[in-house]
Design a protein around this motif. Structure first.
Motif, PDB file in Angstrom:
ATOM      1  N   LEU A 186       0.711  -1.270  -0.100  1.00 23.29           N
ATOM      2  CA  LEU A 186       0.035  -0.102   0.154  1.00 23.29           C
ATOM      3  C   LEU A 186       0.721   1.176  -0.121  1.00 23.29           C
ATOM      4  CD1 LEU A 186      -2.696  -1.092   2.500  1.00 23.29           C
ATOM      5  CD2 LEU A 186      -2.739  -1.127   0.163  1.00 23.29           C
ATOM      6  N   ILE A 187       1.979   1.057   0.167  1.00 21.56           N
ATOM      7  CA  ILE A 187       2.934   2.553   0.299  1.00 21.56           C
ATOM      8  C   ILE A 187       4.016   2.174  -0.668  1.00 21.56           C
ATOM      9  CG2 ILE A 187       2.603   2.575   2.748  1.00 21.56           C
ATOM     10  CD1 ILE A 187       5.349   1.513   3.344  1.00 21.56           C
ATOM     11  N   ASP A 188       4.362   3.533  -1.334  1.00 21.71           N
ATOM     12  CA  ASP A 188       5.500   3.457  -2.199  1.00 21.71           C
ATOM     13  C   ASP A 188       6.801   3.757  -1.650  1.00 21.71           C
ATOM     14  OD1 ASP A 188       4.983   6.056  -1.587  1.00 21.71           O
ATOM     15  OD2 ASP A 188       4.203   6.604  -3.550  1.00 21.71           O
ATOM     16  N   ALA A 189       6.965   4.323  -0.305  1.00 23.69           N
ATOM     17  CA  ALA A 189       8.175   4.823   0.142  1.00 23.69           C
ATOM     18  C   ALA A 189       8.250   4.221   1.515  1.00 23.69           C
ATOM     19  CB  ALA A 189       8.255   6.150   0.124  1.00 23.69           C
ATOM     20  N   PRO A 190       8.815   3.063   1.755  1.00 21.36           N
ATOM     21  CA  PRO A 190       8.877   2.502   3.075  1.00 21.36           C
ATOM     22  C   PRO A 190       9.566   3.311   4.305  1.00 21.36           C
ATOM     23  CG  PRO A 190       9.552   0.813   1.398  1.00 21.36           C
ATOM     24  CD  PRO A 190       9.514   2.322   0.709  1.00 21.36           C
ATOM     25  N   GLN A 223      13.229  -6.154   3.950  1.00 27.24           N
ATOM     26  CA  GLN A 223      12.253  -6.369   2.881  1.00 27.24           C
ATOM     27  C   GLN A 223      11.355  -5.206   3.038  1.00 27.24           C
ATOM     28  OE1 GLN A 223      10.187  -9.978   3.294  1.00 27.24           O
ATOM     29  NE2 GLN A 223      12.084 -11.352   3.556  1.00 27.24           N
ATOM     30  N   LYS A 224      11.391  -4.429   4.183  1.00 32.45           N
ATOM     31  CA  LYS A 224      10.663  -3.373   4.620  1.00 32.45           C
ATOM     32  C   LYS A 224      11.294  -2.030   4.464  1.00 32.45           C
ATOM     33  CE  LYS A 224       7.838  -6.489   7.545  1.00 32.45           C
ATOM     34  NZ  LYS A 224       7.135  -6.736   8.784  1.00 32.45           N
ATOM     35  N   GLY A 225      12.605  -2.141   3.977  1.00 32.08           N
ATOM     36  CA  GLY A 225      13.374  -0.867   3.652  1.00 32.08           C
ATOM     37  C   GLY A 225      14.067  -0.727   4.795  1.00 32.08           C
ATOM     38  N   ALA A 226      14.504  -1.685   5.736  1.00 30.46           N
ATOM     39  CA  ALA A 226      15.496  -1.047   6.972  1.00 30.46           C
ATOM     40  C   ALA A 226      16.822  -1.627   6.448  1.00 30.46           C
ATOM     41  CB  ALA A 226      14.935  -2.026   7.985  1.00 30.46           C
ATOM     42  N   SER A 227      17.631  -0.763   6.881  1.00 34.23           N
ATOM     43  CA  SER A 227      19.140  -0.692   6.654  1.00 34.23           C
ATOM     44  C   SER A 227      19.561  -1.637   7.871  1.00 34.23           C
ATOM     45  CB  SER A 227      19.754   0.594   6.734  1.00 34.23           C
ATOM     46  OG  SER A 227      19.635   1.240   8.069  1.00 34.23           O
ATOM     47  N   ALA A 228      20.959  -1.877   7.936  1.00 34.19           N
ATOM     48  CA  ALA A 228      21.490  -2.602   8.975  1.00 34.19           C
ATOM     49  C   ALA A 228      21.332  -2.117  10.330  1.00 34.19           C
ATOM     50  CB  ALA A 228      22.885  -3.174   8.653  1.00 34.19           C
ATOM     51  N   GLU A 229      21.430  -0.618  10.351  1.00 35.45           N
ATOM     52  CA  GLU A 229      21.256   0.125  11.268  1.00 35.45           C
ATOM     53  C   GLU A 229      19.909   0.157  11.820  1.00 35.45           C
ATOM     54  OE1 GLU A 229      22.355   4.816  12.881  1.00 35.45           O
ATOM     55  OE2 GLU A 229      22.768   4.169  10.935  1.00 35.45           O
TER      56      GLU A 229
END
Length: 360
Positions: free
Chosen positions: A97-101, A208-214
């Protein structure tokens, strides 16, 4: 064969290509172009997107918010005779539903709105399909929608989303919607991951939801803090589904009932049994999904069908095959989704028919 063959067609959705109903129908068209057989359509889901539609009831649509807090409409299914509401967390809080996590601040508030509405219509049991979310908030957004306030040591409400959970000191329940919070909960999961750690929600699904390692470190710490404050064991299998939604739900139910009135069940198996596939009485089973890989055998539809099939042959149709299975593995070709799936059904049927030609 003296009697017509019976073929069960039980695919998951092919995300971005075809929903489970379309996939089943198109595969059946291909099969029936080749074989005069009995076809049983059993479109599937595993707790993720599309789970609610696998159950009987009336669709309810209402305004709510997505994982970023934007106004949307979302639907759930309510079965009045059993006082049961079937709600996909992905319906309001889904990543599609979102285009920019925004992995650190995305929350499940919109799902909580659906839950409160279902209870107001008479639901005494809430069945949540866990999967496909944009969130890693431990279900804290649901708690807020049901009237709880998550506050820091200074008594201020913490920021929404998983990152803010690191500041959590206690949960104020003075304004809690008691009737909605006190329902019976059935949580249908497509994974068995714990809440935290290397196999936890943030580590396995955060990227998968846009999270970086940090970001993953922050989200894991937030979920760990939520488990510490609520007294929920983070190692419980299934708590990692849907960004840890079961953490908040488990605490909520335990607070009101003493013992949590929460069941965490494998979604695909529950849906397969609801569809009458418990005995798998068929000559062939066709299943499938967009991509067949190692995750497919861990609580997903295809793995569940393989486990339940016994000696019945199984054909797996997928856009790609990145793992091996004791089944016929058919890779989709080129063309529009309908053409690809009809062609795949035809290929499976031809292979099935050749078994008996060769035997003759």
């Amino acid at each position: 064969m003296n009697t017509p063959a019976k073929i069960i067609i039980a695919p998951d959705s092919f995300k971005g290509t075809a929903n489970a109903d379309q996939a089943a129908q198109w595969l059946a068209h291909g099969v029936q172009e080749v074989l005069d057989c009995e076809v049983v359509l059993a479109p599937m889901a595993d707790g993720g997107e599309g789970t609610a539609t696998r159950f009987t009831g009336t669709d309810v649509t209402l305004p709510t918010t997505d994982a970023l807090g934007r106004l949307i409409e979302a639907s759930y299914r309510f079965d009045e005779p059993t006082a049961t509401a079937y709600i996909d967390v992905a319906a309001a809080s889904g990543i599609t539903l979102i285009d920019a996590p925004r992995p650190l601040t995305a929350d499940t508030y919109g799902t909580g709105v659906l839950i409160a509405d279902a209870q107001s219509r008479g639901a005494r049991t809430i069945v949540l399909g866990l999967g496909g979310t944009a969130t890693t908030d431990g279900g804290s957004g649901i708690l807020v929608a049901l009237g709880a306030n998550l506050v820091d040591a200074q008594g201020h409400c913490i920021p929404q989303g998983g990152e803010g959970l690191r500041q959590l000191d206690h949960i104020d329940t003075a304004m809690l919607n008691i009737p909605a919070a006190a329902v019976q909960w059935v949580l249908l999961s497509d994974v068995d991951n714990p809440a935290t750690g290397p196999q936890g929600s943030a580590a396995c699904f955060g990227p998968q939801k846009g999270a970086s390692a940090e970001d993953v470190e922050k989200l894991d710490a937030g979920l760990a803090r939520l488990c510490e404050i609520t007294g929920v064991d983070p190692n419980t299998p299934g708590l990692g589904a849907a960004g840890g939604v079961a953490i908040g739900i488990t605490w909520l139910s335990a607070m009101l009932h003493g013992e949590p009135q929460v069941q965490i069940l494998p979604g695909a198996k529950v849906i397969a049994e609801a569809a009458g596939l418990g005995d798998m009485d068929a000559d062939l089973i066709i299943t499938g999904e967009g991509r067949f890989d190692q995750q497919s055998t861990r609580g997903k539809v295809v793995g569940t069908i393989l486990d339940m099939a016994g000696s019945t042959p199984v054909a797996i149709v997928a856009g790609s095959h990145d793992a091996q299975a004791d089944a016929w593995q058919i890779t989709l070709g080129d063309g529009d989704p309908e053409t690809q799936l009809v062609d795949a059904g035809r290929v499976v049927a031809q292979r099935f028919a050749s078994m008996f030609t060769n035997q003759g």
